[in-house]
Design a protein around this motif. Structure first.
Motif, short mmCIF file in Angstrom:
data_model
loop_
_atom_site.label_atom_id
_atom_site.label_comp_id
_atom_site.label_asym_id
_atom_site.label_seq_id
_atom_site.Cartn_x
_atom_site.Cartn_y
_atom_site.Cartn_z
N SER A 50 44.54 44.19 40.64
CA SER A 50 44.09 45.53 40.25
C SER A 50 42.57 45.64 40.31
O SER A 50 42.03 46.65 40.77
N LEU A 51 41.89 44.60 39.86
CA LEU A 51 40.44 44.59 39.90
C LEU A 51 39.93 44.60 41.33
O LEU A 51 38.99 45.34 41.67
N LEU A 52 40.55 43.83 42.19
CA LEU A 52 40.15 43.81 43.60
C LEU A 52 40.38 45.18 44.24
O LEU A 52 39.53 45.68 44.98
N ALA A 53 41.49 45.81 43.95
CA ALA A 53 41.77 47.14 44.49
C ALA A 53 40.75 48.16 43.99
O ALA A 53 40.27 49.01 44.75
N LEU A 54 40.39 48.08 42.71
CA LEU A 54 39.38 48.98 42.16
C LEU A 54 38.04 48.77 42.87
O LEU A 54 37.37 49.73 43.24
N ALA A 88 46.48 26.59 39.36
CA ALA A 88 47.42 27.59 38.85
C ALA A 88 47.18 28.96 39.47
O ALA A 88 48.12 29.62 39.92
N ILE A 89 45.92 29.39 39.51
CA ILE A 89 45.64 30.74 40.00
C ILE A 89 45.80 30.84 41.51
O ILE A 89 46.31 31.82 42.03
N VAL A 90 45.39 29.80 42.22
CA VAL A 90 45.51 29.83 43.68
C VAL A 90 46.99 29.87 44.08
O VAL A 90 47.39 30.68 44.92
N HIS A 91 47.81 29.05 43.45
CA HIS A 91 49.24 29.05 43.78
C HIS A 91 49.91 30.36 43.37
O HIS A 91 50.73 30.90 44.12
N ALA A 92 49.57 30.88 42.21
CA ALA A 92 50.15 32.14 41.76
C ALA A 92 49.75 33.28 42.69
O ALA A 92 50.57 34.15 43.00
N TRP A 93 48.50 33.28 43.12
CA TRP A 93 48.02 34.31 44.04
C TRP A 93 48.79 34.24 45.36
O TRP A 93 49.26 35.27 45.87
N SER A 133 32.81 37.96 39.85
CA SER A 133 32.71 37.10 38.67
C SER A 133 34.09 36.69 38.17
O SER A 133 34.32 35.52 37.84
N ALA A 134 35.01 37.62 38.12
CA ALA A 134 36.37 37.34 37.64
C ALA A 134 37.07 36.33 38.54
O ALA A 134 37.71 35.39 38.07
N PHE A 135 36.96 36.52 39.85
CA PHE A 135 37.60 35.61 40.79
C PHE A 135 36.96 34.22 40.75
O PHE A 135 37.66 33.21 40.79
N ALA A 136 35.64 34.19 40.63
CA ALA A 136 34.95 32.90 40.55
C ALA A 136 35.35 32.15 39.29
O ALA A 136 35.60 30.94 39.33
N HIS A 137 35.43 32.85 38.18
CA HIS A 137 35.84 32.21 36.92
C HIS A 137 37.26 31.68 37.03
O HIS A 137 37.55 30.55 36.64
N ALA A 138 38.16 32.50 37.54
CA ALA A 138 39.56 32.10 37.66
C ALA A 138 39.69 30.84 38.51
O ALA A 138 40.40 29.90 38.14
N ARG A 139 38.98 30.81 39.61
CA ARG A 139 39.06 29.65 40.50
C ARG A 139 38.41 28.42 39.88
O ARG A 139 38.94 27.31 39.98
N GLY A 184 45.91 33.83 51.18
CA GLY A 184 45.04 32.89 50.49
C GLY A 184 44.23 33.57 49.40
O GLY A 184 44.01 34.78 49.44
N PHE A 185 43.82 32.79 48.42
CA PHE A 185 43.01 33.31 47.32
C PHE A 185 41.69 33.83 47.89
O PHE A 185 41.04 33.15 48.68
#
Length: 93
Positions: A38-42, A69-74, A57-63, A81-82
């Protein structure tokens, strides 16, 4: 742009970032992916620098904090790919 629209976009970006971080902290990577998508779409829809910065910032923190976990879930959720964000700076001399 109208000031209230800018404030609304900024607030939504902050809320989506906070939601993704909270889900990751709780071990809920699938829910975090929903917030990140949703954030990426926004970010793509608005084209606003502050929204894009929050997204990066959000994507960098998640990674950085929840890489596997986040890469596989994405990848499971999107089939892609993430996202990575690359910047090219050019300066006048």
């Amino acid at each position: 742009m109208l000031p209230y629209l800018a404030a609304t976009r900024s607030g939504l970006a902050r809320a989506l970032d906070a939601t993704a971080r909270a889900h990751l902290a709780d071990g809920r990577s699938v829910d975090a992916v929903t917030a990140l998508r949703s954030l990426l779409a926004l970010s793509r829809r608005t084209g606003q620098t502050y929204v894009h910065a929050r997204c990066v910032s959000a994507f960098a923190h998640a990674r950085a904090e929840h890489r596997d976990a986040i890469v596989h879930a994405w990848e499971r959720a999107t089939g892609e790919g993430f996202p990575t964000f690359v910047y090219r700076f050019s300066g006048g001399e």
